[in-house]
Enzyme design. Structure first.
Site, PDB file in Angstrom:
ATOM      1  CB  ILE A   1     -62.408  -4.844  21.064  1.00 56.84           C
ATOM      2  CG1 ILE A   1     -63.101  -5.808  20.092  1.00 56.84           C
ATOM      3  CG2 ILE A   1     -61.699  -3.736  20.322  1.00 56.84           C
ATOM      4  CD1 ILE A   1     -64.122  -5.129  19.203  1.00 56.84           C
TER       5      ILE A   1
ATOM      6  N   GLY B   1     -64.157 -13.792  23.777  1.00 56.87           N
ATOM      7  CA  GLY B   1     -65.433 -14.463  23.956  1.00 56.87           C
ATOM      8  C   GLY B   1     -65.267 -15.897  24.387  1.00 56.87           C
ATOM      9  CB  SER B   2     -67.819 -18.422  25.216  1.00 54.78           C
ATOM     10  OG  SER B   2     -68.660 -18.239  24.100  1.00 54.78           O
TER      11      SER B   2
ATOM     12  CD  GLU C   1     -57.143 -14.059  20.808  1.00 48.66           C
ATOM     13  OE1 GLU C   1     -56.388 -13.648  21.698  1.00 48.66           O
ATOM     14  OE2 GLU C   1     -56.755 -14.409  19.683  1.00 48.66           O
TER      15      GLU C   1
ATOM     16  CE  LYS D   1     -68.560 -11.110  17.582  1.00 45.43           C
ATOM     17  NZ  LYS D   1     -69.935 -11.374  18.037  1.00 45.43           N
TER      18      LYS D   1
ATOM     19  CG  ASP E   1     -73.076 -18.080  25.978  1.00 45.56           C
ATOM     20  OD1 ASP E   1     -73.358 -17.991  27.185  1.00 45.56           O
ATOM     21  OD2 ASP E   1     -71.951 -17.808  25.528  1.00 45.56           O
TER      22      ASP E   1
END
EC number: 2.7.11.1
Length: 933
Positions: A675, A678-679, A682, A696, A792
């Site tokens: 879905i 990210g930094s 996944e 994550k 962030d």
């Protein structure tokens, strides 16, 4: 080599050797041959051949020989010398093509600076063009002194294998192999390139029309000329690349060649534009450097130009999005950039060497080789746009702004008395203008002690409004000087520098326990709504002289004290109030000074009374209950407070919060679709024992030793946090190769997608509620022990649940992200939300999150993308080095505008805390002014 020569001399010619033994020539003739041949050989070869000749002469017979024998010897000796010359020539040609020797020669040329102009003059133009082309191919740079000559060509390798091997085809090979699929090239050839000739004439006219001092204007005009010739500006370089790929295919099919004159390229990618700009700049004697590689552009095959102004500072020239924009290059100094050639088989871009220990120049000193740190300081000392009565700095668009020299700092009295708006000017008086986006320069004086419009001034009772300097508290018991480091601060008029910071400690972390303990005793005991932070007074406290009293009801008249250091002048006041509060709080506890049981009882009663607000079983923890409640945190014993270092290294603490308690086996997770990306990994939608979760998974699974211990330490920190505005942490997979964290699944997705989807209409009050949710969630992170700095914070990391509650995600993992935006040689990262000190890779504390929150509040108020139309490199230069800010629209409510500007203060210590922001956002009822009827 000597044995090879002997073999060439003797092999297959035994009769010559026999004839030589029978009848040798006289010694004087032998000497004639020896003296005549050395010009054909190198000195080393002569010394090697002399013994052979000597040996031959020593073997000669003194008897006279016939003429025929002498002729045979002469012919054989001549044949030997020809073979020797051919061998030496072949050896020299092979050594000249040796890559190592070529690299050494190129490194010598680059390090000398002058590049041996005398040798270049002796070479023909073709040799110079070949040398420069190979240098640009292998090292990716043409320096200021190197001019692009005719027959220079830039080769673009379509095959990665050839690029890795460092094989550069010659121009003749490219022209002979028609339509070579592995390469394409652009060539500079002024005599046959009519389009280039016209561009050069236009550039000469532009240079004649610009004065010698208007270098920035000349750069802008040349950049516009290049951009207009090569297809115009574009926000996305990938679109230009696709158009060029299509156009180059047409060229190859029509012209049957893969070599294109630079003037015939009408749709140019960055490398074409940079080369053409270099050619035009050389023609008008504008110092320009051509650089290729990912250090600036994010792509190994892209190129960019740097120009050097009269102040010896270097700037990048934008030729794609906003032609002519100058961005300060991220070199430590214009003169300390030692360009070293790299291995041709690896990265072809020369590495720029910096020095982090550049001494800072004092005031009054000047140097053309000043460091970037001094440049940043000069920016900070520069007079900014003056503030108007509406508290918005209305600065003209930024275009030709000159950052070469700082002007004198305007006094706060002048800024207060001036009600008109001053248009920012450069040192040469050029009016700042821009055709695309209007940016505001944040005035440093807007939050001065004398400013009556300071939104957060009344929230800080410890601020000495009549003094030029704030009291600087000292930490007792911290005597190790080596454990301190001075935070980099901007010298401001009327302000003292920021206090010293403890290493690996946030700015408000060390004194926080003592300060909040005092503040809790100074103000009345507050019952807080655990969901919305509403306060209700349980009782009022007043001093003996009635100087201080408080009666807080709900949201009205809330006074919040920021966690700043307490001056020593308040010590007597602190002692004055402490006994009465302690007596009142413990009147039923047999006069025992045990505050925590009483606090726990208060919290327990509050949870029972307000359990209808939200499920406390989900957001509270029995083992660790101090994660986000400031009341519990403030009343903890000082000796029990732990900094981040002691928390990681204390074995007893680690045993108490064992990671095994939140360990989730990977096999228990049923992974579904991905879905997000990210930094740091996944994001997958998964099922865990019938519960929807978000998994994550880290992209980098190479965690071992200290890195794995750091990951588990972060897991312990995340495990402690329980707050309705923080993404609920369920557990983690702590075993490679499936290192992951498991959180609750929020079906509405990120706030970024909700705000910026097409035809997005979100109620204004709902957006205010979203901003308040973010502030309360971040206040939870900043008030935890140890303090969690997000670093962030952005709308893509804010998730929304079914009830439109916003929750902060991706926290606690900042130290696991190995590359910051500037340290990573890629465009990964989101500088649009990052604070200036983060973009400059300077030390930062939790106040960098406050800056990011200002951008988020700007998004919620305007429903626009921040820095739309600018690429990440431009944002880094604008925010990090030019002190530019997003434009505050005139239709925004003045209170909202002031909150945003306070969050965008250049000095992090002047930004408000999230506790202050929470109190200011609570009574807010609008973001935009009503439209006049």
């Amino acid at each position: 080599m000597k044995h090879i020569f002997k073999k060439l001399h003797r092999g297959g010619n035994q009769e010559q050797q026999n004839r030589t033994n029978d009848a040798a020539p006289p010694s004087d003739q032998n000497r004639i041959h020896v003296s005549a041949n050395p010009p054909q050989a190198t000195p080393s070869s002569v010394t090697e051949t002399l013994p052979v000749a000597g040996a031959t002469s020593s073997m000669a017979s003194p008897a006279p020989t016939a003429a025929s024998n002498r002729a045979d010897y002469m012919s054989s000796e001549e044949e030997y010398q020809v073979q020797l010359a051919l061998a030496i020539s072949a050896s020299n040609s092979q050594s000249s093509e040796d890559p190592e020797k070529h690299q050494i020669r190129a490194a010598t040329l680059l390090s000398l600076g002058s590049h041996q102009r005398m040798d270049s003059r002796r070479d023909s133009s073709e040799v110079v063009a070949q040398r420069l082309s190979r240098q640009y191919w292998e090292y990716g740079v043409l320096d200021y002194e190197e001019k692009v000559v005719d027959s220079f060509y830039d080769v673009y390798s379509l095959s990665t294998d050839s690029a890795k091997q460092g094989e550069m085809p010659s121009l003749e090979d490219l022209e002979s192999n028609h339509g070579t699929p592995g390469f394409e090239a652009v060539v500079v050839n002024r005599p046959i390139d009519s389009s280039l000739h016209e561009l050069l004439e236009i550039a000469e006219c532009i240079a004649l029309g610009c004065s010698t001092t208007s270098v920035s204007v000349l750069v802008q005009r040349l950049a516009e000329l290049v951009t207009e010739h090569m297809g115009g500006s574009a926000e996305d370089s990938s679109i230009v690349l696709a158009r060029w790929t299509e156009k180059s295919s047409e060229f190859k099919a029509a012209l049957n060649t893969c070599v294109f004159p630079i003037g015939f390229v009408k749709i140019g990618i960055s490398r074409h534009r940079a080369l053409l700009f270099k050619v035009l700049a050389d023609s008008v004697r504008l110092p320009c450097r051509l650089v290729k590689g990912s250090h600036y552009t994010g792509n190994e095959d892209d190129a960019v130009n740097t120009i050097r102004l009269e102040d010896e500072r270097e700037y990048l020239v934008d030729l794609m999005t906003d032609p002519g924009t100058l961005i300060p290059a991220d070199f430590a100094s214009a003169s300390n950039n030692t360009v070293e050639p790299c291995n041709s088989n690896g990265n072809k871009f020369p590495t720029a060497q910096f020095s982090n220990d550049v001494p800072k120049l004092s005031e009054g000193e000047g140097s053309s080789h000043s460091s970037m740190a001094n440049y940043s300081s000069s920016l900070d000392r520069r007079t900014e746009a003056e503030r108007t009565d509406s508290s918005y700095p209305k600065v003209g668009p930024l275009r030709n702004i000159d950052y070469s020299s700082p002007s004198s700092v305007t006094s706060s009295t002048q800024l207060e008395n001036n009600s008109s708006t001053a248009i920012g000017k450069g040192s040469r008086g050029a009016i700042i203008e821009c055709s695309r986006t209007n940016m505001n320069i944040v005035p440093y004086n807007q939050n001065s002690e004398e400013d009556p419009k300071n939104l957060f001034a009344d929230l800080n009772p410890f601020q000495n409004k009549g003094a030029d300097k704030l009291y600087m508290p000292t930490k007792s018991g911290l005597n190790n000087v080596d454990d301190f480091h001075q935070q980099k601060n901007n010298p401001l008029v009327g302000r003292s520098p920021a206090p010293m910071m403890w290493k690996n400690y946030s700015c408000n972390e060390a004194p926080k326990r003592k300060e909040n303990s005092y503040i809790e005793n100074l103000l009345p005991k507050l019952h807080r709504d655990p969901r919305y932070g509403n306060t209700q007074s349980s009782y009022a406290t007043s001093s003996s002289n009635g100087a201080i009293s408080s009666n807080v009801h709900g949201r009205d008249n809330v006074t919040f004290v920021s966690p700043v250091a307490v001056p020593s002048s308040f010590t007597s006041t602190e002692n004055q109030f402490r006994p009465s509060i302690v007596e009142d709080m413990n009147r039923n506890t047999n006069n025992e000074l045990d505050l925590q049981p009483h606090t726990a009882a208060v919290v327990h009663g509050q949870q029972n009374d307000e359990s209808h607000i939200h499920d406390h079983r989900k957001y509270t923890s029995d083992d660790i209950s101090t994660g986000c409640d400031p009341r519990l945190k403030d009343h903890e014993s000082t000796s029990s407070s732990l900094d981040s270092t002691s928390y990681r290294n204390d074995p007893q603490v680690l045993d108490d919060a064992d990671v095994g308690e939140c360990e989730i086996p990977w096999n228990d997770l049923v992974i579904a679709e991905r879905i997000g990306l990210g930094s740091y990994g996944e994001v997958y939608h998964a099922d865990w024992h019938g519960t929807e979760v978000a998994v994550k998974k880290f992209l980098d699974q190479d965690f071992s030793g200290a890195a794995l211990a750091e990951f588990r330490s972060e897991v312990r920190i995340m495990r402690r946090l329980r707050h309705p505005n923080v993404v609920f942490f369920l557990g983690a997979v702590t075993r490679p190769p499936n290192l992951s964290i498991v959180t609750e699944f929020l079906p509405r997705g990120s706030l970024y997608r909700i705000l910026h989807r097409p035809k997005s209409h979100i109620d204004e009050r709902r957006r205010i509620k979203m901003a308040l949710d973010v502030a309360m969630g971040m206040n939870c992170l900043h008030t935890s022990t140890p303090t969690i700095v997000h670093r962030d914070l952005k709308t893509p990391n804010l998730l929304v649940d079914n009830n439109w509650n916003v929750k902060v995600g991706d926290f606690g993992l900042s130290r696991l992200k190995h590359n910051t935006f500037l340290s990573s040689k890629s465009t990964a990262g989101t500088p649009e939300w990052m604070a200036p000190e983060v973009l400059r890779n300077e030390p930062s504390n939790e106040k960098c999150d406050v800056y990011s929150f200002g951008v988020i509040l700007w998004e919620l108020a305007t429903l626009r993308l921040p820095w739309r139309g600018m690429n990440p490199m431009q944002v880094v230069g604008a925010v990090g080095f030019q002190n530019r800010r997003l434009e505050i629209p005139k239709e925004l409510d003045p209170v909202v505008g002031r909150i945003i500007l306070e969050c965008w203060q250049t000095d992090p210590n002047l930004r408000p805390s999230f506790a202050q922001l929470t109190e200011v956002l609570k009574p807010l009822n609008r973001l935009v002014l009503p439209t006049p009827q």
